[in-house]
Design an enzyme around this catalytic site. Sequence first.
Site, PDB file in Angstrom:
ATOM      1  N   TYR A 181      -0.591  16.916  21.227  1.00 57.32           N
ATOM      2  CA  TYR A 181      -1.222  16.113  22.275  1.00 57.32           C
ATOM      3  C   TYR A 181      -1.450  16.561  23.612  1.00 57.32           C
ATOM      4  O   TYR A 181      -0.529  16.918  24.257  1.00 57.32           O
ATOM      5  CB  TYR A 181      -0.248  14.636  22.246  1.00 57.32           C
ATOM      6  CG  TYR A 181      -0.516  13.473  22.802  1.00 57.32           C
ATOM      7  CD1 TYR A 181      -1.765  12.912  22.654  1.00 57.32           C
ATOM      8  CD2 TYR A 181       0.262  12.928  23.778  1.00 57.32           C
ATOM      9  CE1 TYR A 181      -2.435  11.650  23.345  1.00 57.32           C
ATOM     10  CE2 TYR A 181      -0.063  11.812  24.412  1.00 57.32           C
ATOM     11  CZ  TYR A 181      -1.440  11.062  24.325  1.00 57.32           C
ATOM     12  OH  TYR A 181      -1.626  10.055  24.872  1.00 57.32           O
ATOM     13  N   THR A 198       8.749 -34.098  -0.567  1.00 57.25           N
ATOM     14  CA  THR A 198       8.593 -33.312  -1.971  1.00 57.25           C
ATOM     15  C   THR A 198       7.400 -34.172  -2.707  1.00 57.25           C
ATOM     16  O   THR A 198       6.708 -33.514  -3.357  1.00 57.25           O
ATOM     17  CB  THR A 198       9.683 -32.916  -2.591  1.00 57.25           C
ATOM     18  OG1 THR A 198      10.453 -33.995  -2.544  1.00 57.25           O
ATOM     19  CG2 THR A 198      10.487 -31.888  -1.781  1.00 57.25           C
ATOM     20  N   TYR A 220       9.287  20.455  15.393  1.00 53.80           N
ATOM     21  CA  TYR A 220       8.383  19.303  15.241  1.00 53.80           C
ATOM     22  C   TYR A 220       6.964  19.786  14.811  1.00 53.80           C
ATOM     23  O   TYR A 220       6.305  20.817  15.229  1.00 53.80           O
ATOM     24  CB  TYR A 220       8.195  18.670  16.519  1.00 53.80           C
ATOM     25  CG  TYR A 220       6.783  17.559  16.627  1.00 53.80           C
ATOM     26  CD1 TYR A 220       7.111  16.536  15.622  1.00 53.80           C
ATOM     27  CD2 TYR A 220       5.962  17.782  17.330  1.00 53.80           C
ATOM     28  CE1 TYR A 220       5.998  15.765  15.571  1.00 53.80           C
ATOM     29  CE2 TYR A 220       4.887  16.634  17.234  1.00 53.80           C
ATOM     30  CZ  TYR A 220       4.964  15.632  16.521  1.00 53.80           C
ATOM     31  OH  TYR A 220       4.036  14.886  16.324  1.00 53.80           O
ATOM     32  N   ASN A 243       7.196  30.584   7.222  1.00 51.94           N
ATOM     33  CA  ASN A 243       8.616  30.421   7.816  1.00 51.94           C
ATOM     34  C   ASN A 243       8.163  29.788   8.894  1.00 51.94           C
ATOM     35  O   ASN A 243       7.754  30.477   9.948  1.00 51.94           O
ATOM     36  CB  ASN A 243       9.107  31.778   7.857  1.00 51.94           C
ATOM     37  CG  ASN A 243      10.606  31.334   8.254  1.00 51.94           C
ATOM     38  OD1 ASN A 243      11.433  31.018   7.733  1.00 51.94           O
ATOM     39  ND2 ASN A 243      10.726  31.684   9.543  1.00 51.94           N
ATOM     40  N   ASN A 287      20.780 -31.540  -8.762  1.00 47.05           N
ATOM     41  CA  ASN A 287      19.455 -31.354  -8.828  1.00 47.05           C
ATOM     42  C   ASN A 287      19.113 -30.019  -8.214  1.00 47.05           C
ATOM     43  O   ASN A 287      19.048 -29.689  -7.469  1.00 47.05           O
ATOM     44  CB  ASN A 287      18.529 -32.535  -8.125  1.00 47.05           C
ATOM     45  CG  ASN A 287      17.141 -32.419  -8.364  1.00 47.05           C
ATOM     46  OD1 ASN A 287      16.617 -31.880  -9.278  1.00 47.05           O
ATOM     47  ND2 ASN A 287      16.313 -32.631  -7.262  1.00 47.05           N
ATOM     48  N   ARG A 294      15.741 -26.171   9.578  1.00 43.59           N
ATOM     49  CA  ARG A 294      17.260 -25.545   9.390  1.00 43.59           C
ATOM     50  C   ARG A 294      17.346 -23.958   9.545  1.00 43.59           C
ATOM     51  O   ARG A 294      18.402 -23.348   9.901  1.00 43.59           O
ATOM     52  CB  ARG A 294      17.866 -25.796   8.127  1.00 43.59           C
ATOM     53  CG  ARG A 294      18.093 -27.231   8.118  1.00 43.59           C
ATOM     54  CD  ARG A 294      18.806 -28.007   6.682  1.00 43.59           C
ATOM     55  NE  ARG A 294      17.443 -28.276   5.886  1.00 43.59           N
ATOM     56  CZ  ARG A 294      17.612 -28.691   4.560  1.00 43.59           C
ATOM     57  NH1 ARG A 294      18.783 -28.977   4.217  1.00 43.59           N
ATOM     58  NH2 ARG A 294      16.502 -28.999   3.872  1.00 43.59           N
ATOM     59  N   SER A 310      11.278  32.018  16.194  1.00 42.37           N
ATOM     60  CA  SER A 310      11.805  30.911  16.753  1.00 42.37           C
ATOM     61  C   SER A 310      11.304  30.514  18.315  1.00 42.37           C
ATOM     62  O   SER A 310      10.633  31.257  18.852  1.00 42.37           O
ATOM     63  CB  SER A 310      13.290  31.350  17.110  1.00 42.37           C
ATOM     64  OG  SER A 310      13.809  31.684  15.845  1.00 42.37           O
TER      65      SER A 310
HETATM   66  C1  UD1 Z   1      15.464 -30.744  -2.343  1.00 44.59           C
HETATM   67  C2  UD1 Z   1      15.569 -31.866  -3.392  1.00 44.59           C
HETATM   68  C3  UD1 Z   1      17.243 -32.252  -3.905  1.00 44.59           C
HETATM   69  C4  UD1 Z   1      17.472 -30.577  -4.472  1.00 44.59           C
HETATM   70  C5  UD1 Z   1      17.081 -29.387  -3.697  1.00 44.59           C
HETATM   71  C6  UD1 Z   1      17.391 -28.323  -4.467  1.00 44.59           C
HETATM   72  C7  UD1 Z   1      13.963 -33.499  -2.837  1.00 44.59           C
HETATM   73  C8  UD1 Z   1      13.875 -34.866  -2.081  1.00 44.59           C
HETATM   74  N1  UD1 Z   1      15.366 -33.286  -2.745  1.00 44.59           N
HETATM   75  O1  UD1 Z   1      16.130 -30.964  -1.330  1.00 44.59           O
HETATM   76  O2  UD1 Z   1      17.372 -33.004  -4.761  1.00 44.59           O
HETATM   77  O3  UD1 Z   1      18.905 -30.705  -4.736  1.00 44.59           O
HETATM   78  O4  UD1 Z   1      15.785 -29.732  -3.340  1.00 44.59           O
HETATM   79  O5  UD1 Z   1      16.948 -27.014  -3.522  1.00 44.59           O
HETATM   80  O6  UD1 Z   1      13.164 -33.025  -3.536  1.00 44.59           O
HETATM   81  N2  UD1 Z   1       8.329 -29.314   0.917  1.00 44.59           N
HETATM   82  C9  UD1 Z   1       7.023 -29.555   0.955  1.00 44.59           C
HETATM   83  N3  UD1 Z   1       6.486 -30.809   1.548  1.00 44.59           N
HETATM   84  C10 UD1 Z   1       7.376 -31.447   2.285  1.00 44.59           C
HETATM   85  C11 UD1 Z   1       8.848 -31.112   2.222  1.00 44.59           C
HETATM   86  C12 UD1 Z   1       9.339 -30.248   1.363  1.00 44.59           C
HETATM   87  O7  UD1 Z   1       6.303 -28.780   0.506  1.00 44.59           O
HETATM   88  O8  UD1 Z   1       6.880 -32.564   2.862  1.00 44.59           O
HETATM   89  C13 UD1 Z   1       8.917 -28.123   0.082  1.00 44.59           C
HETATM   90  C14 UD1 Z   1       9.482 -27.090   0.917  1.00 44.59           C
HETATM   91  O9  UD1 Z   1       8.826 -26.209   1.553  1.00 44.59           O
HETATM   92  C15 UD1 Z   1      10.603 -26.508   0.084  1.00 44.59           C
HETATM   93  C16 UD1 Z   1      10.842 -27.872  -1.100  1.00 44.59           C
HETATM   94  O10 UD1 Z   1       9.670 -28.472  -0.964  1.00 44.59           O
HETATM   95  O11 UD1 Z   1       9.854 -25.128  -0.637  1.00 44.59           O
HETATM   96  C17 UD1 Z   1      11.968 -28.331  -0.980  1.00 44.59           C
HETATM   97  O12 UD1 Z   1      12.294 -29.082   0.296  1.00 44.59           O
HETATM   98  P1  UD1 Z   1      13.387 -28.948   1.112  1.00 44.59           P
HETATM   99  O13 UD1 Z   1      13.424 -29.736   2.280  1.00 44.59           O
HETATM  100  O14 UD1 Z   1      13.990 -27.688   1.172  1.00 44.59           O
HETATM  101  O15 UD1 Z   1      14.391 -30.113   0.010  1.00 44.59           O
HETATM  102  P2  UD1 Z   1      15.979 -30.079   0.070  1.00 44.59           P
HETATM  103  O16 UD1 Z   1      16.488 -30.812   1.122  1.00 44.59           O
HETATM  104  O17 UD1 Z   1      16.396 -28.583  -0.096  1.00 44.59           O
HETATM  105 CA    CA Z   2      15.654 -26.775  -0.189  1.00 40.32          CA
END
Ligand code: UD1
Ligand code: CA
Length: 448
Positions: free
Chosen positions: A386, A79, A365, A376, A170, A16, A404
């Site tokens: 250069y 996540t 410069y 001065n 969340n 995104r 000057s």
């Molecule tokens: C997530 C939460 C959502 C919450 C929101 C808050 C989940 C499934 N959803 O959604 O409930 O409201 O955050 O901001 O957790 N990341 C990894 N590996 C992955 C996927 C993501 O390390 O495979 C990391 C991303 O880099 C990021 C974080 O986890 O820092 C969150 O991932 P993102 O895709 O932004 O989750 P959201 O859709 O925002």
């Molecule tokens: Ca996020």
Amino acid sequence: MNKTSIVILAAGQSTRMKSELPKVLHHLAGKPMVQYAVESAAELTSEKPLLVVGYGADEVRRVVGDHVIYVEQREQLGTGHALLQASPLLEGRSETVAVCYADMPLLSTDTLRRLVELHAENKGPITMLTVEADDPMGFGRILRDEAGQVVGIVEEAVATEEQKAIRELNCGVYCFDGHWLWPHLTQLPLSPKGEYYLTDLVAMAAAEGQAVEALKINDVTEVLGINNRSHLAQAEAVMRQRINRKWMLEGVTLLDPSLIFIEATVEIGQDTVIYPNTYLQGATAIGRQCRLGPDTIVRDSTIGDGCTIEVSVVEGAVLEEDVDVGPFSHLRKGAHLAKGVHVGNFGEVKNSYLGPGTKMGHFSYLGDATVGKEVNIGAGTITCNYDGQRKHRTIIEDGAFIGSDTMLVAPVRVGAGAKIGAGSVVTHDIPPHSVAYGVPARVRDKEE
Ligand code: UD1
Ligand code: CA
């Protein structure tokens, strides 16, 4: 056994953002966004946090350095899967595992601390952060039963219309019981989007009849998640307000805070006054009782007490006390202006030292020059540093007077107290206390 280990998730590709740069390296108030979570973690425990990296891992490593322990998530399968990658390092070794997302840089350390404290009292395996907000921001919604107990989190993408209307969200910050977490993490179901959601652990705990506690906060700005450039701009605005407020409370006057841009890395002394459209960036320290702006950029520079900089750009420079610069001047890398130096209109200084009390009032410069005290520099003076291939130094000793429109063809030295007549082209060294002028400049017995 560690008491609390912190895991920061930062592996997501973040489509995104529409960017080649990994999302967590996008800057917020002059710092890569991931840095905020790393610094909060460092404030909370003495142990290094774990940083789960994946997309753009090498770049993230280069930027964050050795402040964290890296865990690689080779494929971004959600996540839940991201956290699972930390199990070889943490399973059986931590009582509490605190998890946060690297894309939530406005979260305060204090809130994180309160969550950890609440978890210490919770008999159940999960304590999470939630927020009540009018704009759901695409966040997962908190499901509660009739008794008000948290029983699940539903992601917006799969929520029913009724669930979408829920306003408790969340935040993506959790504490887990270390014994409970790891075996459950391997049992996460595959979501319709083909990912393993960390959020599904909540429903698993609830199904076992275990208590899921929530710390509900009111300040939505703390949990702004950055998923696209619009969020990034919102977070930047909040961060800027926080920084400006902090400096005002420390005794710095900001004439219009909405038009003043101070990065998180900057320090400012008391009774300094900052005018609109001023940008203070990078590793910059400003002294006390300075006057900066309007329309000024100071980047990676050290500015002593009592300096004035007006409508100018200062980068990689050191100014001692009571220096005044501008309007319309440019101090570049390696410019070092000693106490009481005056650089007026349209001056440019690069890689040069100007001694105490030296004056350079008008369109000049100085590059690769060493200038003594009380010199001065006449209007229009240029160091011709250069020769088309190499840079050469110009040395101007104490008390010299450069007329000057003088061209100083480097390498060249003007001795102490020497006087150079207007319009001279200086190609050879000029002895101390002599008078020289002409093209090329010659030492004369007296001024004609
Ligand atoms: C997530 C939460 C959502 C919450 C929101 C808050 C989940 C499934 N959803 O959604 O409930 O409201 O955050 O901001 O957790 N990341 C990894 N590996 C992955 C996927 C993501 O390390 O495979 C990391 C991303 O880099 C990021 C974080 O986890 O820092 C969150 O991932 P993102 O895709 O932004 O989750 P959201 O859709 O925002
Ligand atoms: Ca996020």
